[in-house]
Structures are given as C-alpha cells and as structure tokens.
Design a protein around this motif. Structure first.
Motif, short mmCIF file in Angstrom:
data_model
loop_
_atom_site.label_atom_id
_atom_site.label_comp_id
_atom_site.label_asym_id
_atom_site.label_seq_id
_atom_site.Cartn_x
_atom_site.Cartn_y
_atom_site.Cartn_z
N TYR A 47 0.68 8.81 -21.65
CA TYR A 47 -0.76 8.92 -21.43
C TYR A 47 -1.11 8.53 -20.00
O TYR A 47 -2.07 9.05 -19.42
CB TYR A 47 -1.48 8.02 -22.42
N TRP A 48 -0.34 7.62 -19.44
CA TRP A 48 -0.53 7.21 -18.05
C TRP A 48 0.75 6.56 -17.56
O TRP A 48 1.44 5.88 -18.31
CB TRP A 48 -1.70 6.23 -17.91
N GLY A 49 1.07 6.78 -16.29
CA GLY A 49 2.26 6.18 -15.70
C GLY A 49 3.24 7.23 -15.21
O GLY A 49 2.98 8.43 -15.27
N GLU A 91 0.45 4.71 -9.69
CA GLU A 91 1.07 4.42 -10.98
C GLU A 91 1.70 5.65 -11.62
O GLU A 91 2.44 5.54 -12.61
CB GLU A 91 0.03 3.81 -11.93
N LEU A 92 1.45 6.82 -11.06
CA LEU A 92 2.08 8.04 -11.56
C LEU A 92 3.48 8.26 -10.99
O LEU A 92 4.14 9.23 -11.37
CB LEU A 92 1.21 9.25 -11.22
N THR A 126 5.45 2.86 -7.44
CA THR A 126 5.67 2.93 -6.00
C THR A 126 4.53 2.28 -5.22
O THR A 126 3.39 2.20 -5.70
CB THR A 126 5.81 4.40 -5.54
N LEU A 127 4.83 1.82 -4.03
CA LEU A 127 3.82 1.35 -3.09
C LEU A 127 3.63 2.35 -1.94
O LEU A 127 3.05 2.01 -0.91
CB LEU A 127 4.20 -0.02 -2.52
N ASP A 128 4.12 3.56 -2.14
CA ASP A 128 4.01 4.60 -1.13
C ASP A 128 2.88 5.55 -1.49
O ASP A 128 3.06 6.48 -2.28
CB ASP A 128 5.33 5.37 -1.02
N PRO A 129 1.68 5.36 -0.92
CA PRO A 129 0.54 6.19 -1.32
C PRO A 129 0.60 7.62 -0.79
O PRO A 129 -0.20 8.46 -1.22
CB PRO A 129 -0.66 5.43 -0.72
N GLU A 145 3.31 -2.69 -10.87
CA GLU A 145 3.31 -2.55 -12.32
C GLU A 145 2.20 -1.60 -12.74
O GLU A 145 1.25 -1.35 -12.00
CB GLU A 145 3.08 -3.92 -12.99
N ILE A 146 2.32 -1.06 -13.96
CA ILE A 146 1.22 -0.31 -14.56
C ILE A 146 0.29 -1.35 -15.18
O ILE A 146 0.53 -1.83 -16.29
CB ILE A 146 1.72 0.69 -15.61
#
Length: 466
Positions: A171-173, A385-386, A395-398, A372-373
């Motif tokens: 549903y998310w992640g 978060e995807l 990831t921390l890579d936007p 984290e999610i």
C-alpha cells in the motif's frame, strides 16, 4: 424513504452510486486506449478533465471531492496537520475528527446505507461500511500486527479470513504495487454483497506509486494504467451481476494529475541557513527540527509547503530567492488554501520541482526515522519512502523521485466520469470543477436537498458549468 429525483432533464436517477477514486487516471489515458474497461463504462456518458482545488494533494483533494467545498471552507489544506498550540506537525492522522463527508450526511440525514473504503480519516465515520488501515504499532511506530478499523465490527476478520491480511507493505513503501488495490476492490465486492450500500466510495491507489517513482509520461505508468483497468474491469463484471445493477451509476474520479519533476527543493535547509529554523539532538545520533524554538518551519507536501512563522517578511525573503520556488503566497493570495490551518506563507514549487522536508546537509545527521517508513513521525510528506535505501529501508536520495503534484496546471488536471445504466447521457471532455463531483453524486441519488453539506458548485445535471 428518500425519493430519488435528480434535477436534470433526462437523468433517470440512481438507486445506487459506486464511486471509484482511481488516483492518477487522466483523460489522456482513455484517449490513448490504455484503459478500455473504464472507457467502455463511460462511453456516451459525461466525463472529462477535472480541475482540482488548490492545493491538489491527497487529503485536501479527497475532502473537496466528498464535500463539494474548497480547502478554504473545509480546512484540510494538507495531508498533514500543524497544531499551532502544540507546535507539532502530524501527517496521516486516522481519526475522522470533525470532518463530515457525503457518505456521513447521506447516512445520518438522508437515511441511505453508505460505505467508504480506504479514504483518509475514516476511523469513527458514521458510514455503515468502512475499512481503513489501523496497524497495531509500538511507541516507535514499528508494526506489531496488521489490522484494519472496520464497521461493522468484525468485518476485517472476515476479510482477512477470505483474502488474507491487507497487504500494508504493498500500500505504501518500496514494494507498493497493485496488490493493495486488488485487495481493496475485493473488500468493495464484499461490502456490496453483505451490506448493499446505496453509496459506496472506494479508493484505488496503485497509479499513485508509479507516477511518483517513474513520472507521468513513463512506460511504467502506462503499463500500470492497464493493470488498474483490468482490476476495475473485473470489479465491474462482478457489479453487473448484482441485483441492483440496473439502478446503478458508477462514478470514476481522480484527485489530480502529476508533473514530471527532477528538482528537489529544501525550504527547511534554507530557513536554517538564514537562522530562522532551529534543530536539536534527537538522542539517536541525528538531528530533529526544534519547531517550538524556530521562527519559521516548512511543513512540505509534494509541490506545496506551508510555512508557519512569526517572521513572515524574513521567511518570505529567504524562500522567494530559493531556486525551484515559483510563488510565495500570503493572506488572501493563498486562494483555496486561505484558511487558518494553512501556513502563514504557502509556497508553490516550479512545475519541475518538489519540496523535501530535510533540514540537514550531512546524511549522518539525519533523524533515525528518515531512512524508515514512518509516515506519522515525519513532519512532511516523504516520497523517498517509495525507494529502497543503501543504509536503511528508505533512500535519502531525493533525485530518484520523478513525479509530483500540488500545483494547479493544465497537465495536472484530474478526471471524472459517470457511467453505468443509471447515469444519464452527457457530453465528454469538458473541464469540470472538482467541487461539482459531490453534488452530482447527491443529485443522482436524489438527496441533494436532504443533506446539510454546503455545496459551493451545482451538480453537473443541475445547471450550466461553473
């Protein structure tokens, strides 16, 4: 018993309306033949692009569609809520709060049987049938056990026995996919079989994921449209076998479209550099924003940022000079977002940009929840978060994000349509204000005069387009 008498000439009226909110579906997808089942449903019926209210992000859009009001009236200006007294930003709260949507007034005031599945803020709804995720978590928001809040009581237990637990991780992640939408549509079928609601409102989320991951023009999204159309086609096939199909109208709606983006923007970093935002140790090796100790804080939500500040002139100067910012709105200039819940400043990103909540510049200083999610802990929406991360789950890579929304642009219009045997014939392709959707559903059901929602625009069948 409510008399169903839609106001338009030629509108025969519906004893039942089923609304499918297929987030991400647009007119171009039908024009290009990507969604043949939806196209067949709506052939010869009223359909076309939907002009969303501002800002076009999830909770404001959903509340507008289900109340016929703009965010300036209903007060949902973001998918997060900023409590000025507590100085806390909270995203994705589950309780209904004081919200009253069409399914509540149709049940409470018009005596209809109603249902709503997987819309935001459903816990406590007076709808006769409702399902919404409510996982059991520990104090750190870690999942202990999957659960859903349902009415009637025990409905989730029955759904779980038949279809397994709701697939929350789909549903998310990073592994979000079509399986959550498939489960939701199965729950919709069960809701109809058990309770036969006169109004059933169903959220179908899958396209949202690939639109953000890959962008609105990507082959991945085009393929996903076909997957969702197949799921919807299966649902419609089952719906056609139900005893009340002849009196059924099916509303199809999408909250918003997406812009292709490649520029993440960091308003909290800019405010921090200007000395307006304060941080402190999060006691876990990172930094957390000290909202109470800050003169300005940006609660970001896709392409919109609500800035809460006691120094608006200084904050405006910082943000207007920030690359990727299109506009900084204040007071009545906030338009549909002109509400006490909104930021003192509402910032709009360029069409190819979006806002990320980060306030740190070194990933070593990120708060523990950043990888984290943890949708309830983060003081801003986080599409990262995807994507799987190198160090943590997220990831921390936007720069991986390729699609966003929130602005009002011609390419980011949503979609609406009314099909099925009880939907009247009508023109297609005309652009319709999102505030007309709820009164149109009420009109089809013949309850528009029986409910207390203050619709800001008329039904599609009640007068000229506004």
């Amino acid at each position: 018993m409510t008399t169903r008498d839609p106001s338009a000439a030629g509108a025969s009226g519906a004893g039942r309306v089923v609304v499918l909110d297929i987030v991400g579906l647009q007119q171009t997808h039908l024009d290009e033949g990507l969604a043949p089942n939806v196209a067949d449903l709506l052939a010869g019926k009223p359909s076309g692009p939907l002009e969303p209210s501002f800002p076009s992000v999830t909770v404001p859009a959903q509340t507008t569609l289900s109340t016929g009001q703009s965010p300036a009236a209903h007060g949902d200006v973001s998918s997060g809520e900023f409590d000025r007294e507590r100085q806390v930003a909270e995203f994705w709260e589950r309780d209904r709060g004081g919200r009253t949507r069409l399914w509540e007034v149709a049940s409470d005031e018009a005596g209809l049987t109603t249902g709503a599945l997987f819309f935001q803020h459903l816990i406590g709804t007076s709808a006769d049938v409702a399902v919404t995720p409510s996982p059991i978590e520990d104090e750190d928001n870690n999942l202990i056990e999957m659960d859903c809040w349902t009415t009637p009581d025990g409905f989730y237990d029955d759904l779980r026995e038949e279809y397994g637990h709701f697939p929350l991780h789909n549903y998310w992640g990073p592994v979000a996919d079509e399986r959550s939408s498939e489960w939701i549509l199965a729950a919709a079928r069960e809701s109809i079989a058990r309770s036969d609601p006169d109004l059933l409102w169903v959220y179908v989320p899958y396209l949202d994921y690939d639109a953000q991951r890959h962008g609105p023009d990507s082959p991945e999204l085009r393929e996903a449209v076909g997957v969702v159309d197949d799921l919807v086609g299966e649902f419609l096939d089952r719906l056609e076998t139900t005893p009340r199909w002849a009196e059924t109208a099916v509303g199809v709606v999408n909250e918003y479209g997406f812009n292709a983006v490649d520029t993440p923007v960091f308003p909290n970093r800019a405010l921090r550099e200007a000395g307006l935002l304060a941080v402190r140790n999060d006691d876990a090796g990172g930094e957390k924003v000290d909202i109470a100790g800050s003169s300005a804080f940006a609660m970001v939500d896709h392409q919109i940022a609500h800035v809460y500040t006691d120094r608006p002139t200084a904050a405006r100067k910082v943000l207007e000079s920030l690359p990727g910012v299109d506009a900084v709105l204040e007071g009545e200039a906030r338009g549909d977002a002109d509400h006490p819940n909104a930021g003192d400043l509402v910032v709009v990103a360029d069409a190819d940009a979006w806002f990320q909540y980060y306030w740190w510049t070194d990933d070593a200083d990120a708060p523990s929840y950043a990888t984290e999610i943890d949708i309830h802990a983060k003081p801003g929406f986080d599409p990262c978060e995807l994507f799987l991360g190198d160090e943590g789950l997220v990831t921390l890579d936007p720069t991986k994000v390729s699609g966003s929304h929130g602005r009002i642009d011609p390419d980011t219009r949503g979609f609406y349509g009314f099909g099925g045997p009880a939907a009247p014939d009508g023109p297609s392709d005309r652009i319709v204000d999102a505030r007309r959707f709820a009164p149109t559903v009420a009109d089809l059901l013949g309850i528009a005069e029986d409910v207390s929602l203050a619709f800001e625009r008329p039904s599609l069948f009640a007068g000229p387009q506004v």
